[in-house]
Scaffold this motif. Structure first.
Motif, PDB file in Angstrom:
ATOM      1  N   GLY A 211       0.786  -1.225   0.000  1.00 26.76           N
ATOM      2  CA  GLY A 211       0.000   0.000   0.000  1.00 26.76           C
ATOM      3  C   GLY A 211       0.820   1.277   0.000  1.00 26.76           C
ATOM      4  N   PHE A 212       2.147   1.168  -0.060  1.00 22.04           N
ATOM      5  CA  PHE A 212       3.014   2.344  -0.078  1.00 22.04           C
ATOM      6  C   PHE A 212       3.583   2.547  -1.480  1.00 22.04           C
ATOM      7  CE2 PHE A 212       2.750   1.720   4.392  1.00 22.04           C
ATOM      8  CZ  PHE A 212       3.039   2.941   4.982  1.00 22.04           C
ATOM      9  N   ASP A 213       3.702   3.799  -1.880  1.00 20.49           N
ATOM     10  CA  ASP A 213       4.364   4.161  -3.132  1.00 20.49           C
ATOM     11  C   ASP A 213       5.868   4.163  -2.876  1.00 20.49           C
ATOM     12  OD1 ASP A 213       4.878   5.064  -5.681  1.00 20.49           O
ATOM     13  OD2 ASP A 213       4.645   7.173  -5.139  1.00 20.49           O
ATOM     14  N   VAL A 214       6.625   3.375  -3.642  1.00 26.10           N
ATOM     15  CA  VAL A 214       8.068   3.242  -3.452  1.00 26.10           C
ATOM     16  C   VAL A 214       8.780   3.653  -4.739  1.00 26.10           C
ATOM     17  CG1 VAL A 214       9.968   1.685  -2.875  1.00 26.10           C
ATOM     18  CG2 VAL A 214       7.716   1.352  -1.826  1.00 26.10           C
ATOM     19  N   GLN A 215       9.764   4.538  -4.618  1.00 25.86           N
ATOM     20  CA  GLN A 215      10.507   5.034  -5.771  1.00 25.86           C
ATOM     21  C   GLN A 215      12.003   4.857  -5.527  1.00 25.86           C
ATOM     22  OE1 GLN A 215       9.440   9.153  -6.258  1.00 25.86           O
ATOM     23  NE2 GLN A 215       7.241   8.738  -6.289  1.00 25.86           N
ATOM     24  N   ALA A 216      12.669   4.174  -6.433  1.00 21.89           N
ATOM     25  CA  ALA A 216      14.129   4.054  -6.408  1.00 21.89           C
ATOM     26  C   ALA A 216      14.679   4.822  -7.602  1.00 21.89           C
ATOM     27  CB  ALA A 216      14.558   2.587  -6.474  1.00 21.89           C
ATOM     28  N   SER A 217      15.758   5.591  -7.391  1.00 23.95           N
ATOM     29  CA  SER A 217      16.240   6.471  -8.454  1.00 23.95           C
ATOM     30  C   SER A 217      17.759   6.573  -8.469  1.00 23.95           C
ATOM     31  CB  SER A 217      15.626   7.869  -8.297  1.00 23.95           C
ATOM     32  OG  SER A 217      15.943   8.414  -7.017  1.00 23.95           O
ATOM     33  N   TYR A 218      18.272   7.027  -9.613  1.00 22.30           N
ATOM     34  CA  TYR A 218      19.702   7.274  -9.794  1.00 22.30           C
ATOM     35  C   TYR A 218      19.854   8.555 -10.611  1.00 22.30           C
ATOM     36  CZ  TYR A 218      24.408   7.051 -11.719  1.00 22.30           C
ATOM     37  OH  TYR A 218      25.687   7.370 -12.084  1.00 22.30           O
ATOM     38  N   PHE A 219      20.838   9.379 -10.218  1.00 16.08           N
ATOM     39  CA  PHE A 219      21.092  10.646 -10.913  1.00 16.08           C
ATOM     40  C   PHE A 219      22.573  10.767 -11.237  1.00 16.08           C
ATOM     41  CE2 PHE A 219      22.360  15.168 -10.582  1.00 16.08           C
ATOM     42  CZ  PHE A 219      21.668  15.656 -11.669  1.00 16.08           C
ATOM     43  N   TRP A 220      22.857  11.201 -12.455  1.00 22.65           N
ATOM     44  CA  TRP A 220      24.220  11.440 -12.939  1.00 22.65           C
ATOM     45  C   TRP A 220      24.235  12.837 -13.541  1.00 22.65           C
ATOM     46  CZ3 TRP A 220      25.846  11.534 -18.308  1.00 22.65           C
ATOM     47  CH2 TRP A 220      27.234  11.519 -18.486  1.00 22.65           C
ATOM     48  N   GLY A 221      24.845  13.785 -12.815  1.00 17.50           N
ATOM     49  CA  GLY A 221      24.802  15.161 -13.295  1.00 17.50           C
ATOM     50  C   GLY A 221      25.910  16.005 -12.706  1.00 17.50           C
ATOM     51  N   PHE A 222      25.593  17.278 -12.460  1.00 18.82           N
ATOM     52  CA  PHE A 222      26.567  18.231 -11.946  1.00 18.82           C
ATOM     53  C   PHE A 222      26.042  18.899 -10.682  1.00 18.82           C
ATOM     54  CE2 PHE A 222      27.666  17.966 -16.447  1.00 18.82           C
ATOM     55  CZ  PHE A 222      29.047  17.884 -16.401  1.00 18.82           C
ATOM     56  N   GLU A 223      26.955  19.490  -9.931  1.00 16.78           N
ATOM     57  CA  GLU A 223      26.575  20.301  -8.781  1.00 16.78           C
ATOM     58  C   GLU A 223      25.791  21.526  -9.252  1.00 16.78           C
ATOM     59  OE1 GLU A 223      29.977  20.408  -5.600  1.00 16.78           O
ATOM     60  OE2 GLU A 223      30.893  20.543  -7.577  1.00 16.78           O
ATOM     61  N   PRO A 224      24.728  21.917  -8.527  1.00 18.97           N
ATOM     62  CA  PRO A 224      23.989  23.121  -8.933  1.00 18.97           C
ATOM     63  C   PRO A 224      24.796  24.400  -8.772  1.00 18.97           C
ATOM     64  CG  PRO A 224      23.162  22.248  -6.855  1.00 18.97           C
ATOM     65  CD  PRO A 224      24.103  21.235  -7.391  1.00 18.97           C
ATOM     66  N   LEU A 225      25.720  24.430  -7.816  1.00 18.36           N
ATOM     67  CA  LEU A 225      26.675  25.527  -7.666  1.00 18.36           C
ATOM     68  C   LEU A 225      28.081  24.939  -7.755  1.00 18.36           C
ATOM     69  CD1 LEU A 225      25.180  27.631  -4.730  1.00 18.36           C
ATOM     70  CD2 LEU A 225      25.402  28.351  -7.104  1.00 18.36           C
ATOM     71  N   PRO A 226      29.043  25.701  -8.245  1.00 19.22           N
ATOM     72  CA  PRO A 226      30.386  25.131  -8.391  1.00 19.22           C
ATOM     73  C   PRO A 226      31.013  24.803  -7.049  1.00 19.22           C
ATOM     74  CG  PRO A 226      30.427  27.500  -8.776  1.00 19.22           C
ATOM     75  CD  PRO A 226      28.984  27.108  -8.685  1.00 19.22           C
ATOM     76  N   GLY A 227      31.731  23.673  -6.993  1.00 20.33           N
ATOM     77  CA  GLY A 227      32.550  23.394  -5.822  1.00 20.33           C
ATOM     78  C   GLY A 227      33.647  24.437  -5.723  1.00 20.33           C
ATOM     79  N   MET A 228      33.940  24.886  -4.499  1.00 13.98           N
ATOM     80  CA  MET A 228      34.855  26.001  -4.320  1.00 13.98           C
ATOM     81  C   MET A 228      36.104  25.565  -3.557  1.00 13.98           C
ATOM     82  SD  MET A 228      34.887  29.147  -5.360  1.00 13.98           S
ATOM     83  CE  MET A 228      33.138  29.209  -5.772  1.00 13.98           C
ATOM     84  N   GLU A 229      37.251  26.066  -4.015  1.00 12.84           N
ATOM     85  CA  GLU A 229      38.524  25.816  -3.344  1.00 12.84           C
ATOM     86  C   GLU A 229      39.233  27.143  -3.063  1.00 12.84           C
ATOM     87  OE1 GLU A 229      40.682  21.946  -4.851  1.00 12.84           O
ATOM     88  OE2 GLU A 229      39.895  23.073  -6.563  1.00 12.84           O
ATOM     89  N   MET A 230      39.912  27.191  -1.910  1.00 14.14           N
ATOM     90  CA  MET A 230      40.807  28.300  -1.609  1.00 14.14           C
ATOM     91  C   MET A 230      42.201  27.873  -2.039  1.00 14.14           C
ATOM     92  SD  MET A 230      41.620  30.158   2.051  1.00 14.14           S
ATOM     93  CE  MET A 230      39.907  30.667   2.236  1.00 14.14           C
ATOM     94  N   VAL A 231      42.749  28.589  -2.999  1.00 10.51           N
ATOM     95  CA  VAL A 231      44.043  28.233  -3.578  1.00 10.51           C
ATOM     96  C   VAL A 231      45.117  29.115  -2.955  1.00 10.51           C
ATOM     97  CG1 VAL A 231      45.358  27.961  -5.703  1.00 10.51           C
ATOM     98  CG2 VAL A 231      42.873  27.618  -5.720  1.00 10.51           C
ATOM     99  N   MET A 232      46.084  28.471  -2.278  1.00 11.13           N
ATOM    100  CA  MET A 232      47.195  29.188  -1.649  1.00 11.13           C
ATOM    101  C   MET A 232      48.423  29.000  -2.537  1.00 11.13           C
ATOM    102  SD  MET A 232      45.515  30.128   1.032  1.00 11.13           S
ATOM    103  CE  MET A 232      46.803  30.789   2.081  1.00 11.13           C
ATOM    104  N   GLY A 233      48.780  30.076  -3.228  1.00 15.78           N
ATOM    105  CA  GLY A 233      49.903  30.005  -4.144  1.00 15.78           C
ATOM    106  C   GLY A 233      50.933  31.082  -3.860  1.00 15.78           C
TER     107      GLY A 233
END
Length: 418
Positions: A211-233
């Motif tokens: 009696g329950f609705d069951v959904q299994a899913s998979y997603f292959w995509g990108f981050e909605p915002l860019p991953g950020m790095e602090m670069v020490m050079g």
């Protein structure tokens, strides 16, 4: 600005002329006024005076299916800003046991109310979160769904990546919550977006169990915002953003227990790790999560037998990627670079209809780590012929956390739906 006003005028004139055509239009025209109160300075001002519209047309094509077109726009007189854009443009049809839909469309997966870990396509900004409108934005995609006697499967292909939009409130919160807020916003704008040849895809299988609705899913995509790095050079610190591939596996369940509706969702995955630096004299410190993580929600609602019925809803939200409102964090000594403290939230909602024409709603969101949150009561009154108005208050509470960047807001909105 003048050009935007001219375009908005042309579209509104077209909206008035459409009834003379064969198609029956639908949509809405609205106006709103927002007043903000600065709690520290104890001063207030009108923050927005906005008007806008949405116009939609649909037609049944004999063999192809249903064609939908909609456009939307807004103009803020206080901020001297505005926007006019395509909303949705899609063709929907079927062939045998298959349904299909192609074009710019809304895709919403999951079973929870608003906070859906398995809705991988959502691009919810802070304005959507705080207004209670958790629908998200449309995107260009192709969708096909297959129906079997006891199950169904849906596949989605997104050829053009759509990043998260940074609205004014999110921009303000990033600027205030990070010592390098201005540089962070600049790095987000400069990050190279995935173009054609870098699609996103998702698959969902749905069935009924006990009696329950069951959904299994998979997603292959990108981050909605860019991953950020602090670069020490050698030239000093800098910020650099990268849109990384991410993978998620999800499970969503919804049903009823007695007279109560219940739901639960979880998704596990995350982005690919940041690349190791090529330069041995360069050090990179992640400001975004750099590990796989879990996000989940469990909730339910129940209608109390009080008058016309009082809807009571509660949800627990777990975010392994951190805060709902702060997509980036400053590195902490207590954590390894790329590790982020999980965030926990409690969400509650009460809704009551006094009559068919008047209703009240109360939403509360509380962050257990911040020991702070927001409360949003609203009252809606519906007049004749699709005209309604809403009076709302948004009030943050608590002493710490990102919620304190949100000013007290009072809003009055008038909407005409046709």
């Amino acid at each position: 600005m003048k050009k935007r006003v001219q375009i908005l005028t042309v579209i509104l004139v077209l909206a008035c002329a459409v009834p003379a055509w064969a198609l029956e239009p639908s949509g809405e025209i609205y106006g709103s006024i927002g007043y903000e109160w600065d709690r520290e300075n104890k001063e207030g001002e009108f923050a927005s005076i906005r008007t806008g519209f949405r116009l939609a047309l649909e037609d049944e094509l004999e063999e192809l299916g249903k064609l939908h077109f909609s456009t939307k726009g807004w103009l803020d007189l206080k901020q001297s800003d505005g926007s006019i854009a395509l909303d949705q443009l899609w063709l929907k049809g079927y062939s045998g046991d298959f349904d299909y839909q192609v074009g710019r469309q809304l895709i919403s997966w999951g079973t929870a109310d608003g906070f859906n870990p398995t809705n991988y396509f959502a691009r919810l900004n802070s304005s959507a979160l705080l207004s209670g409108d958790l629908q998200g934005e449309a995107l260009w995609a192709g969708r096909a769904e297959y129906y079997a006697p006891s199950w169904s499967a849906t596949g989605v292909l997104i050829p053009i990546f759509a990043p998260q939009k940074i609205d004014d409130l999110m921009r303000k919160m990033i600027s205030e919550s990070h010592p390098q807020g201005a540089l962070l916003l600049e790095a987000i704008e400069k990050a190279k977006k995935p173009g054609l040849g870098h699609p996103e895809a998702a698959l969902r299988v749905e069935t009924q169990l006990a009696g329950f609705d069951v959904q299994a899913s998979y997603f292959w995509g990108f981050e909605p915002l860019p991953g950020m790095e602090m670069v020490m050079g050698p030239t000093g610190p800098a910020l650099e953003g990268t849109y990384r591939r991410q993978h998620f596996f999800g499970l969503a369940v919804a049903g009823t227990v007695g007279s109560a509706g219940v739901w639960a969702e979880a998704a596990y995955g995350g982005p690919e790790k940041f690349a190791e630096p090529d330069n041995p004299f360069e050090m990179r410190i992640p400001m975004s999560i750099n590990e796989k993580y879990l996000q989940a929600v469990v909730g339910g609602d129940y209608t109390v037998d009080l008058g016309s019925g009082l809807l009571v809803q509660a949800q627990y939200i777990y975010r392994g990627q951190g805060s709902l409102l702060a997509p980036y964090v400053m590195p902490k000594e207590t954590l390894e670079p790329g590790d982020i403290e999980a965030a926990h939230y409690l969400y509650g909602r009460l809704a009551y209809d006094f009559t068919q024409d008047s209703s009240a709603d109360l939403m509360v969101l509380y962050g257990t780590k911040e020991k702070a949150g927001i409360i949003r009561p609203s009252y809606t009154h519906r007049l004749v012929n699709g005209l309604q108005f809403e009076l709302s208050l948004l009030q943050p509470f608590g002493e710490e956390g990102d919620f304190q960047s949100i000013p007290t807001q009072v809003g009055l909105a008038v909407k005409y739906q046709f």
